[in-house]
Design a protein around this motif. Structure first.
Motif, PDB file in Angstrom:
ATOM      1  N   SER A 284       9.570  -1.018  15.887  1.00  0.00           N
ATOM      2  CA  SER A 284       9.724  -1.090  17.383  1.00  0.00           C
ATOM      3  C   SER A 284       8.394  -0.869  18.388  1.00  0.00           C
ATOM      4  N   SER A 285       7.550  -0.112  17.712  1.00  0.00           N
ATOM      5  CA  SER A 285       6.113   0.056  18.420  1.00  0.00           C
ATOM      6  C   SER A 285       5.220  -0.952  18.362  1.00  0.00           C
ATOM      7  N   THR A 286       5.219  -1.791  17.183  1.00  0.00           N
ATOM      8  CA  THR A 286       4.173  -3.029  17.055  1.00  0.00           C
ATOM      9  C   THR A 286       4.720  -4.309  17.664  1.00  0.00           C
ATOM     10  N   TYR A 287       6.019  -4.492  17.455  1.00  0.00           N
ATOM     11  CA  TYR A 287       6.611  -5.812  18.073  1.00  0.00           C
ATOM     12  C   TYR A 287       7.453  -5.691  19.247  1.00  0.00           C
ATOM     13  N   ASN A 288       7.779  -4.334  19.733  1.00  0.00           N
ATOM     14  CA  ASN A 288       8.565  -4.280  20.983  1.00  0.00           C
ATOM     15  C   ASN A 288       9.734  -4.787  20.968  1.00  0.00           C
ATOM     16  N   ILE A 289      10.308  -4.658  19.632  1.00  0.00           N
ATOM     17  CA  ILE A 289      11.965  -4.970  19.409  1.00  0.00           C
ATOM     18  C   ILE A 289      12.604  -3.975  18.764  1.00  0.00           C
ATOM     19  N   ILE A 290      14.053  -4.261  18.648  1.00  0.00           N
ATOM     20  CA  ILE A 290      14.988  -3.161  18.063  1.00  0.00           C
ATOM     21  C   ILE A 290      15.387  -3.933  17.064  1.00  0.00           C
ATOM     22  N   VAL A 291      15.445  -3.274  15.788  1.00  0.00           N
ATOM     23  CA  VAL A 291      15.813  -3.583  14.528  1.00  0.00           C
ATOM     24  C   VAL A 291      16.848  -2.536  14.065  1.00  0.00           C
ATOM     25  N   SER A 292      17.718  -2.772  13.054  1.00  0.00           N
ATOM     26  CA  SER A 292      18.675  -1.597  12.445  1.00  0.00           C
ATOM     27  C   SER A 292      18.005  -1.357  11.363  1.00  0.00           C
ATOM     28  N   ILE A 293      18.398   0.096  10.648  1.00  0.00           N
ATOM     29  CA  ILE A 293      17.812   0.300   9.444  1.00  0.00           C
ATOM     30  C   ILE A 293      18.505  -0.464   8.140  1.00  0.00           C
ATOM     31  N   GLY A 294      19.874  -1.087   8.525  1.00  0.00           N
ATOM     32  CA  GLY A 294      20.091  -2.219   7.574  1.00  0.00           C
ATOM     33  C   GLY A 294      19.095  -3.126   7.166  1.00  0.00           C
ATOM     34  N   GLN A 295      18.632  -3.703   8.466  1.00  0.00           N
ATOM     35  CA  GLN A 295      17.731  -4.691   8.242  1.00  0.00           C
ATOM     36  C   GLN A 295      16.501  -4.344   7.662  1.00  0.00           C
ATOM     37  N   CYS A 296      15.935  -3.084   7.836  1.00  0.00           N
ATOM     38  CA  CYS A 296      14.789  -2.542   7.139  1.00  0.00           C
ATOM     39  C   CYS A 296      14.955  -2.258   5.862  1.00  0.00           C
ATOM     40  N   ARG A 297      16.193  -1.762   5.399  1.00  0.00           N
ATOM     41  CA  ARG A 297      16.612  -1.588   4.214  1.00  0.00           C
ATOM     42  C   ARG A 297      16.535  -3.032   3.278  1.00  0.00           C
ATOM     43  N   ASN A 298      17.084  -4.066   3.668  1.00  0.00           N
ATOM     44  CA  ASN A 298      16.745  -5.439   3.164  1.00  0.00           C
ATOM     45  C   ASN A 298      15.545  -5.930   3.010  1.00  0.00           C
ATOM     46  N   ALA A 299      14.666  -5.606   4.135  1.00  0.00           N
ATOM     47  CA  ALA A 299      13.650  -6.203   4.221  1.00  0.00           C
ATOM     48  C   ALA A 299      12.804  -5.699   3.151  1.00  0.00           C
ATOM     49  N   LYS A 300      12.797  -4.134   3.185  1.00  0.00           N
ATOM     50  CA  LYS A 300      12.022  -3.566   2.070  1.00  0.00           C
ATOM     51  C   LYS A 300      12.626  -3.931   0.713  1.00  0.00           C
TER      52      LYS A 300
ATOM     53  N   GLU B 248       0.860  -1.259  -0.172  1.00  0.00           N
ATOM     54  CA  GLU B 248       0.088   0.014  -0.206  1.00  0.00           C
ATOM     55  C   GLU B 248       0.691   1.299  -0.089  1.00  0.00           C
ATOM     56  N   ASN B 249       2.248   1.089   0.722  1.00  0.00           N
ATOM     57  CA  ASN B 249       2.813   2.481   0.798  1.00  0.00           C
ATOM     58  C   ASN B 249       4.211   1.944   0.414  1.00  0.00           C
ATOM     59  N   PRO B 250       4.956   1.764  -0.891  1.00  0.00           N
ATOM     60  CA  PRO B 250       6.024   1.581  -1.231  1.00  0.00           C
ATOM     61  C   PRO B 250       7.239   2.455  -0.782  1.00  0.00           C
ATOM     62  N   ARG B 251       6.638   3.721  -0.574  1.00  0.00           N
ATOM     63  CA  ARG B 251       7.795   4.759  -0.240  1.00  0.00           C
ATOM     64  C   ARG B 251       8.048   4.834   1.128  1.00  0.00           C
ATOM     65  N   LEU B 252       7.450   4.166   1.901  1.00  0.00           N
ATOM     66  CA  LEU B 252       7.552   4.206   3.317  1.00  0.00           C
ATOM     67  C   LEU B 252       8.962   4.399   3.872  1.00  0.00           C
ATOM     68  N   SER B 253       9.557   5.400   4.436  1.00  0.00           N
ATOM     69  CA  SER B 253      10.825   5.567   4.705  1.00  0.00           C
ATOM     70  C   SER B 253      11.373   4.461   5.588  1.00  0.00           C
ATOM     71  N   LEU B 254      12.653   4.278   5.864  1.00  0.00           N
ATOM     72  CA  LEU B 254      13.279   3.280   6.573  1.00  0.00           C
ATOM     73  C   LEU B 254      13.164   3.701   8.147  1.00  0.00           C
ATOM     74  N   ARG B 255      13.386   4.848   8.367  1.00  0.00           N
ATOM     75  CA  ARG B 255      13.251   5.521   9.866  1.00  0.00           C
ATOM     76  C   ARG B 255      11.840   5.153  10.443  1.00  0.00           C
ATOM     77  N   LYS B 256      10.632   5.531   9.436  1.00  0.00           N
ATOM     78  CA  LYS B 256       9.228   5.236  10.009  1.00  0.00           C
ATOM     79  C   LYS B 256       9.052   3.872  10.078  1.00  0.00           C
ATOM     80  N   MET B 257       9.442   2.971   9.297  1.00  0.00           N
ATOM     81  CA  MET B 257       9.554   1.500   9.264  1.00  0.00           C
ATOM     82  C   MET B 257      10.136   1.075  10.501  1.00  0.00           C
ATOM     83  N   LYS B 258      11.423   1.221  10.901  1.00  0.00           N
ATOM     84  CA  LYS B 258      12.016   1.033  12.013  1.00  0.00           C
ATOM     85  C   LYS B 258      11.226   1.486  13.360  1.00  0.00           C
ATOM     86  N   ALA B 259      10.582   2.686  13.254  1.00  0.00           N
ATOM     87  CA  ALA B 259       9.817   3.166  14.381  1.00  0.00           C
ATOM     88  C   ALA B 259       8.726   2.154  14.562  1.00  0.00           C
ATOM     89  N   GLN B 260       7.963   1.976  13.413  1.00  0.00           N
ATOM     90  CA  GLN B 260       6.756   1.045  13.570  1.00  0.00           C
ATOM     91  C   GLN B 260       7.233  -0.408  13.951  1.00  0.00           C
TER      92      GLN B 260
END
Length: 261
Positions: free
Chosen positions: A116-132, A102-114
């Motif tokens: 953290s908020s949704t799953y109560n875990i810490i992930v890196s920007i690199g993990q978010c980049r590769n996941a995207k 629905e939102n392919p332009r979701l920024s990596l920082r927002k993705m990381k914050a979401q």
């Protein structure tokens, strides 16, 4: 879902997905002591004291092709952690498949914050980049697979609903204009098409003094004559949002209506 003794899975990957979800939900620091295509030994809190008693052993069943949990000590004496070792970019990408669809332009920082908020875990920007990247490649592959079945879908419509009309893809010509700067002034009008390999190729171009209704009509009239398409029946012409656009369409003459994208 918490793992239980005797639980069966199609393959080790399916069990790993279950264990990752379990670890994320409770904040358990699970890790694989043995991990190959035939067996899986899972423990908790590697190298930490006191040692957590959790232990899971799984392997293939002998009489059927299923991967089963064959021994399990399910109790924990460890506290929650926020950086889960089992969480990798593929797991994140699968969780965010619909979000990125629905939102392919979701920024990596927002993705990381979401995350953290949704799953109560810490992930890196690199993990978010590769996941995207992983999720978007899966989405692209899924869409290509769906489009490849359009002809089968059309045949089924005709079979199930006699009298239905199913059209193939319409021939498309993209048109656009741009300013010429430098010694030679004017406007460059161009028309491009796509070949069977989905590559663009030029159909026609011309330099005019100004881009307006008259010059576009003259250009398209010549183009239709050159490709022997008369009034353009059966063609789809795509243009950008030109300044003459009114209510989403640009009427150049009674023969041509250009849809904007």
């Amino acid at each position: 879902m918490a793992p239980t003794l005797g639980m069966k899975f199609t393959n080790p990957t399916e069990l790993k997905q279950c264990l990752t979800n379990y670890a994320v939900k409770h904040g358990y620091d699970l890790w694989y002591e043995k991990n190959d295509k035939n067996r899986l030994l899972v423990k908790c809190c590697k190298g930490k004291e006191p040692t957590c008693p959790f232990r899971l052993w799984a392997s293939w069943m002998q009489e059927e092709r299923t991967f089963q949990i064959k021994s399990l000590k399910s109790s924990h004496n460890c506290g929650r952690v926020y950086k889960i070792g089992l969480v990798n970019y593929k797991w994140i990408g699968k969780q965010y498949f619909n979000v990125l669809l629905e939102n392919p332009r979701l920024s990596l920082r927002k993705m990381k914050a979401q995350i953290s908020s949704t799953y109560n875990i810490i992930v890196s920007i690199g993990q978010c980049r590769n996941a995207k990247k992983f999720a978007l490649s899966e989405i692209e592959g899924t869409l290509k697979e769906h489009y490849s079945r359009l002809w089968d879908y059309g045949i089924e419509i005709k079979r199930a609903n006699p009298g239905s009309t199913v059209e193939g893809c319409r021939q498309i010509i993209g048109i656009d204009g741009c300013f010429l700067k430098g010694i030679c002034k004017g406007e460059l009008l161009a028309a491009v098409g796509r070949d069977a390999n989905n590559s663009m190729f030029p159909l026609a171009w011309d330099v005019v003094t100004v881009e307006n209704k008259d010059t576009w009509k003259w250009f398209l009239d010549l183009l239709m004559d050159d490709i022997d398409r008369g009034s353009g029946n059966g063609l789809t012409l795509i243009s950008d949002g030109h300044k003459l656009t009114k209510k989403g369409f640009l009427m150049l003459s009674t023969d041509y209506v250009l849809g904007t994208y």
